[in-house]
Design a protein around this motif. Structure first.
Motif: not given
Length: 282
Positions: A116-126, A146-155, A229-232, A263-266
Protein backbone atom coordinates in the motif's frame (compact mmCIF):
# COMPACT_ATOMS: atom_id res chain seq x y z
CA UNK A 1 -2.68 -1.04 -26.71
CA UNK A 2 -1.01 -2.75 -23.81
CA UNK A 3 -2.80 -2.29 -20.51
CA UNK A 4 -1.51 -2.35 -16.96
CA UNK A 5 -1.95 -3.79 -13.49
CA UNK A 6 -4.49 -2.31 -11.11
CA UNK A 7 -5.47 -2.82 -7.51
CA UNK A 8 -8.70 -4.62 -8.41
CA UNK A 9 -7.13 -7.85 -9.70
CA UNK A 10 -8.76 -10.69 -11.57
CA UNK A 11 -8.50 -14.31 -10.52
CA UNK A 12 -5.30 -14.86 -12.50
CA UNK A 13 -3.54 -12.48 -10.16
CA UNK A 14 -1.41 -9.37 -10.26
CA UNK A 15 0.41 -10.59 -13.34
CA UNK A 16 -2.78 -10.08 -15.35
CA UNK A 17 -3.07 -6.65 -16.94
CA UNK A 18 -6.39 -4.86 -17.11
CA UNK A 19 -7.76 -1.37 -17.48
CA UNK A 20 -6.43 0.94 -14.73
CA UNK A 21 -8.86 1.93 -12.01
CA UNK A 22 -9.09 5.41 -10.58
CA UNK A 23 -6.12 6.12 -8.29
CA UNK A 24 -6.80 6.79 -4.62
CA UNK A 25 -5.18 10.22 -4.81
CA UNK A 26 -5.03 13.15 -7.24
CA UNK A 27 -1.37 13.93 -6.74
CA UNK A 28 0.47 15.25 -9.79
CA UNK A 29 3.09 12.66 -10.80
CA UNK A 30 6.62 13.72 -9.91
CA UNK A 31 9.09 12.95 -12.68
CA UNK A 32 12.23 11.17 -11.52
CA UNK A 33 15.34 10.33 -13.50
CA UNK A 34 14.96 6.96 -15.15
CA UNK A 35 18.68 6.40 -15.46
CA UNK A 36 21.52 6.86 -12.96
CA UNK A 37 23.47 10.09 -13.17
CA UNK A 38 26.43 9.68 -15.49
CA UNK A 39 29.81 9.41 -13.84
CA UNK A 40 32.35 12.07 -14.75
CA UNK A 41 35.20 9.68 -14.01
CA UNK A 42 35.60 5.94 -14.12
CA UNK A 43 33.15 4.62 -11.50
CA UNK A 44 34.55 2.82 -8.53
CA UNK A 45 33.19 -0.71 -8.45
CA UNK A 46 32.26 -1.89 -4.94
CA UNK A 47 33.60 -5.19 -3.73
CA UNK A 48 30.73 -7.57 -4.47
CA UNK A 49 31.72 -9.75 -1.51
CA UNK A 50 31.29 -6.89 0.98
CA UNK A 51 27.79 -6.06 2.18
CA UNK A 52 26.79 -2.63 3.47
CA UNK A 53 24.28 -2.38 6.32
CA UNK A 54 22.56 0.95 6.85
CA UNK A 55 21.09 2.53 9.98
CA UNK A 56 17.77 0.70 9.54
CA UNK A 57 19.47 -2.66 9.21
CA UNK A 58 18.86 -2.82 5.46
CA UNK A 59 21.62 -4.85 3.81
CA UNK A 60 22.99 -3.86 0.38
CA UNK A 61 25.16 -5.81 -2.05
CA UNK A 62 26.76 -4.79 -5.32
CA UNK A 63 25.28 -6.53 -8.36
CA UNK A 64 27.88 -7.15 -11.09
CA UNK A 65 26.86 -5.47 -14.33
CA UNK A 66 25.43 -2.44 -12.51
CA UNK A 67 26.94 0.51 -10.69
CA UNK A 68 24.59 0.26 -7.71
CA UNK A 69 24.15 -1.78 -4.57
CA UNK A 70 20.79 -3.54 -4.24
CA UNK A 71 19.04 -4.06 -0.94
CA UNK A 72 18.99 -7.82 -0.53
CA UNK A 73 15.33 -7.74 0.42
CA UNK A 74 12.24 -5.65 -0.11
CA UNK A 75 11.66 -2.66 2.16
CA UNK A 76 10.16 -4.00 5.38
CA UNK A 77 7.27 -2.72 7.43
CA UNK A 78 9.69 -1.67 10.15
CA UNK A 79 11.82 0.30 7.68
CA UNK A 80 8.82 2.23 6.44
CA UNK A 81 7.55 2.69 9.99
CA UNK A 82 10.79 4.50 10.85
CA UNK A 83 10.17 6.88 7.95
CA UNK A 84 6.51 7.42 8.85
CA UNK A 85 7.41 8.03 12.50
CA UNK A 86 9.92 10.72 11.55
CA UNK A 87 7.66 12.59 9.14
CA UNK A 88 4.25 14.16 9.67
CA UNK A 89 1.53 13.58 7.11
CA UNK A 90 2.67 10.23 5.71
CA UNK A 91 -0.32 8.35 4.33
CA UNK A 92 -1.14 5.48 6.71
CA UNK A 93 -2.61 3.00 4.21
CA UNK A 94 0.50 0.84 4.70
CA UNK A 95 -0.55 0.11 8.27
CA UNK A 96 -3.69 -1.86 7.38
CA UNK A 97 -3.58 -3.44 3.91
CA UNK A 98 -6.82 -5.10 2.83
CA UNK A 99 -7.47 -8.01 0.48
CA UNK A 100 -9.92 -6.36 -1.92
CA UNK A 101 -11.67 -9.61 -2.81
CA UNK A 102 -12.46 -10.74 0.70
CA UNK A 103 -12.20 -7.36 2.48
CA UNK A 104 -9.95 -9.15 4.96
CA UNK A 105 -7.05 -7.39 6.61
CA UNK A 106 -3.72 -8.76 5.39
CA UNK A 107 -1.58 -9.78 8.38
CA UNK A 108 1.79 -8.03 8.40
CA UNK A 109 4.67 -8.15 10.89
CA UNK A 110 7.72 -5.90 11.14
CA UNK A 111 9.70 -8.08 8.71
CA UNK A 112 7.05 -8.40 5.99
CA UNK A 113 7.44 -6.19 2.91
CA UNK A 114 5.53 -2.95 3.22
CA UNK A 115 2.61 -2.66 0.79
CA UNK A 116 0.00 0.00 0.00
CA UNK A 117 2.80 2.37 -0.94
CA UNK A 118 2.67 4.34 -4.16
CA UNK A 119 5.63 5.16 -6.42
CA UNK A 120 5.46 8.67 -5.00
CA UNK A 121 5.64 7.26 -1.45
CA UNK A 122 8.70 5.22 -2.46
CA UNK A 123 10.38 8.35 -3.79
CA UNK A 124 9.72 10.17 -0.52
CA UNK A 125 11.05 7.23 1.52
CA UNK A 126 14.29 7.11 -0.49
CA UNK A 127 14.76 10.89 -0.23
CA UNK A 128 14.25 10.80 3.55
CA UNK A 129 16.62 7.89 3.99
CA UNK A 130 19.26 9.70 1.94
CA UNK A 131 18.98 12.88 4.02
CA UNK A 132 19.00 10.93 7.26
CA UNK A 133 22.08 8.88 6.51
CA UNK A 134 24.03 11.74 4.95
CA UNK A 135 23.36 13.83 8.08
CA UNK A 136 24.49 10.96 10.31
CA UNK A 137 27.60 10.30 8.24
CA UNK A 138 26.52 6.77 7.32
CA UNK A 139 26.74 7.56 3.61
CA UNK A 140 28.63 10.34 1.83
CA UNK A 141 27.15 13.42 0.19
CA UNK A 142 27.80 11.71 -3.14
CA UNK A 143 25.70 8.69 -2.25
CA UNK A 144 21.93 8.39 -2.30
CA UNK A 145 19.08 5.90 -2.19
CA UNK A 146 16.55 5.47 -4.98
CA UNK A 147 14.50 2.85 -6.77
CA UNK A 148 16.29 0.61 -9.27
CA UNK A 149 15.92 1.38 -12.93
CA UNK A 150 14.16 -1.17 -15.07
CA UNK A 151 17.50 -2.09 -16.68
CA UNK A 152 19.24 -2.53 -13.31
CA UNK A 153 16.40 -4.73 -12.11
CA UNK A 154 16.78 -6.96 -15.17
CA UNK A 155 20.47 -7.49 -14.43
CA UNK A 156 19.71 -8.23 -10.78
CA UNK A 157 17.12 -10.89 -11.67
CA UNK A 158 19.60 -12.55 -14.03
CA UNK A 159 18.20 -11.73 -17.46
CA UNK A 160 20.39 -11.64 -20.53
CA UNK A 161 20.31 -9.09 -23.31
CA UNK A 162 16.84 -7.65 -23.92
CA UNK A 163 15.49 -5.93 -27.01
CA UNK A 164 13.49 -2.72 -26.84
CA UNK A 165 14.08 0.76 -25.47
CA UNK A 166 11.31 0.99 -22.86
CA UNK A 167 9.82 -1.27 -20.20
CA UNK A 168 6.70 -1.59 -22.33
CA UNK A 169 8.75 -2.68 -25.35
CA UNK A 170 10.72 -5.22 -23.29
CA UNK A 171 7.66 -6.64 -21.50
CA UNK A 172 7.66 -10.46 -21.69
CA UNK A 173 10.36 -10.26 -24.39
CA UNK A 174 12.31 -13.24 -23.00
CA UNK A 175 10.07 -16.29 -22.84
CA UNK A 176 10.26 -19.27 -20.50
CA UNK A 177 12.75 -17.70 -18.10
CA UNK A 178 11.66 -17.33 -14.49
CA UNK A 179 13.52 -16.28 -11.34
CA UNK A 180 13.84 -19.96 -10.37
CA UNK A 181 14.79 -21.27 -13.83
CA UNK A 182 12.93 -22.46 -16.94
CA UNK A 183 10.51 -25.04 -15.61
CA UNK A 184 6.75 -24.55 -15.20
CA UNK A 185 5.01 -24.77 -12.81
CA UNK A 186 7.40 -23.34 -10.21
CA UNK A 187 8.92 -25.93 -7.89
CA UNK A 188 8.23 -26.09 -4.18
CA UNK A 189 9.97 -23.28 -2.36
CA UNK A 190 10.47 -21.15 -5.49
CA UNK A 191 8.96 -18.15 -3.76
CA UNK A 192 5.74 -16.65 -2.45
CA UNK A 193 3.15 -16.94 -5.21
CA UNK A 194 -0.58 -17.57 -5.47
CA UNK A 195 -1.68 -20.40 -3.20
CA UNK A 196 -3.18 -22.23 -6.20
CA UNK A 197 0.39 -23.03 -7.34
CA UNK A 198 1.06 -24.86 -4.05
CA UNK A 199 4.69 -23.78 -3.80
CA UNK A 200 4.60 -22.05 -0.40
CA UNK A 201 2.59 -21.93 2.81
CA UNK A 202 1.76 -18.20 2.85
CA UNK A 203 -1.68 -16.88 2.00
CA UNK A 204 -0.50 -13.30 1.63
CA UNK A 205 2.96 -11.72 1.94
CA UNK A 206 5.81 -13.55 3.65
CA UNK A 207 8.66 -12.21 5.80
CA UNK A 208 11.50 -11.01 3.58
CA UNK A 209 14.20 -13.61 3.04
CA UNK A 210 11.88 -16.58 3.59
CA UNK A 211 13.09 -18.28 0.42
CA UNK A 212 16.49 -18.89 -1.14
CA UNK A 213 18.44 -15.92 -2.51
CA UNK A 214 19.45 -15.71 -6.17
CA UNK A 215 23.03 -15.80 -7.42
CA UNK A 216 23.54 -12.17 -6.41
CA UNK A 217 22.36 -12.77 -2.86
CA UNK A 218 19.00 -11.04 -3.41
CA UNK A 219 15.75 -12.40 -2.00
CA UNK A 220 12.23 -12.31 -3.46
CA UNK A 221 13.21 -11.13 -6.93
CA UNK A 222 10.20 -13.20 -7.91
CA UNK A 223 7.06 -13.28 -5.78
CA UNK A 224 6.06 -11.70 -2.48
CA UNK A 225 5.37 -8.18 -3.83
CA UNK A 226 5.78 -6.37 -7.11
CA UNK A 227 8.54 -3.75 -6.93
CA UNK A 228 8.39 -0.20 -8.21
CA UNK A 229 11.13 0.93 -10.62
CA UNK A 230 12.23 4.45 -11.50
CA UNK A 231 11.08 4.24 -15.11
CA UNK A 232 7.89 5.16 -16.86
CA UNK A 233 6.25 2.04 -18.31
CA UNK A 234 5.79 4.02 -21.53
CA UNK A 235 7.94 7.18 -21.48
CA UNK A 236 5.95 8.68 -24.34
CA UNK A 237 2.67 8.76 -22.40
CA UNK A 238 4.21 9.15 -18.91
CA UNK A 239 1.07 7.68 -17.39
CA UNK A 240 2.27 4.61 -15.49
CA UNK A 241 5.42 3.68 -13.56
CA UNK A 242 7.01 0.28 -14.14
CA UNK A 243 6.62 -2.64 -11.72
CA UNK A 244 8.70 -5.83 -11.71
CA UNK A 245 8.84 -9.20 -10.00
CA UNK A 246 5.33 -10.74 -9.70
CA UNK A 247 3.64 -11.10 -6.32
CA UNK A 248 1.95 -13.34 -3.77
CA UNK A 249 -1.35 -13.09 -5.69
CA UNK A 250 -0.01 -14.22 -9.04
CA UNK A 251 -0.43 -17.58 -10.77
CA UNK A 252 -0.30 -16.44 -14.40
CA UNK A 253 2.74 -17.92 -16.24
CA UNK A 254 3.25 -14.69 -18.20
CA UNK A 255 3.09 -12.61 -15.03
CA UNK A 256 5.79 -14.69 -13.35
CA UNK A 257 8.31 -14.30 -16.18
CA UNK A 258 11.52 -12.52 -15.21
CA UNK A 259 10.95 -10.24 -18.20
CA UNK A 260 7.39 -9.34 -17.19
CA UNK A 261 6.62 -5.67 -16.66
CA UNK A 262 3.49 -4.09 -15.31
CA UNK A 263 2.60 -0.51 -14.59
CA UNK A 264 0.44 1.56 -12.30
CA UNK A 265 -0.23 5.28 -11.87
CA UNK A 266 2.49 6.75 -9.62
CA UNK A 267 -0.02 7.75 -6.96
CA UNK A 268 -1.81 4.38 -6.77
CA UNK A 269 -1.40 2.34 -3.59
CA UNK A 270 -2.09 -1.39 -3.76
CA UNK A 271 -1.87 -4.42 -1.50
CA UNK A 272 0.51 -6.26 -3.84
CA UNK A 273 3.17 -3.61 -4.62
CA UNK A 274 6.14 -2.56 -2.51
CA UNK A 275 9.67 -1.18 -2.62
CA UNK A 276 13.24 -2.34 -3.15
CA UNK A 277 15.93 0.33 -2.75
CA UNK A 278 19.35 0.67 -4.30
CA UNK A 279 22.31 2.70 -3.06
CA UNK A 280 24.17 4.67 -5.71
CA UNK A 281 27.40 6.67 -5.87
CA UNK A 282 26.77 9.77 -7.99
Amino acid sequence: MKLVIVAAMALLGCGKKSTPSKPDAKAEPKVAKTQPKAHQTEPKQPNSAVAFTNTLGMVFKHVPGTEVQFCIWETRVKDYAAYAGANAGVNDAWKSPIDFETQTRIPQTATHPVVNVAWEDAQAFCAWLTRKEQAEGKITVNQSYRLPTDAEWSVAVGLGRETGNTPEAKDMGIEDVYPWGKEWPPPKGAGNYNKSLNVDDYEYTSPVGSFAANKHGLYDMGGNVLEWCEDWFDPASQEFRALRGACWYDNNPDGLLSSYRGGNPPDLRSHYAGIRCVLVDE
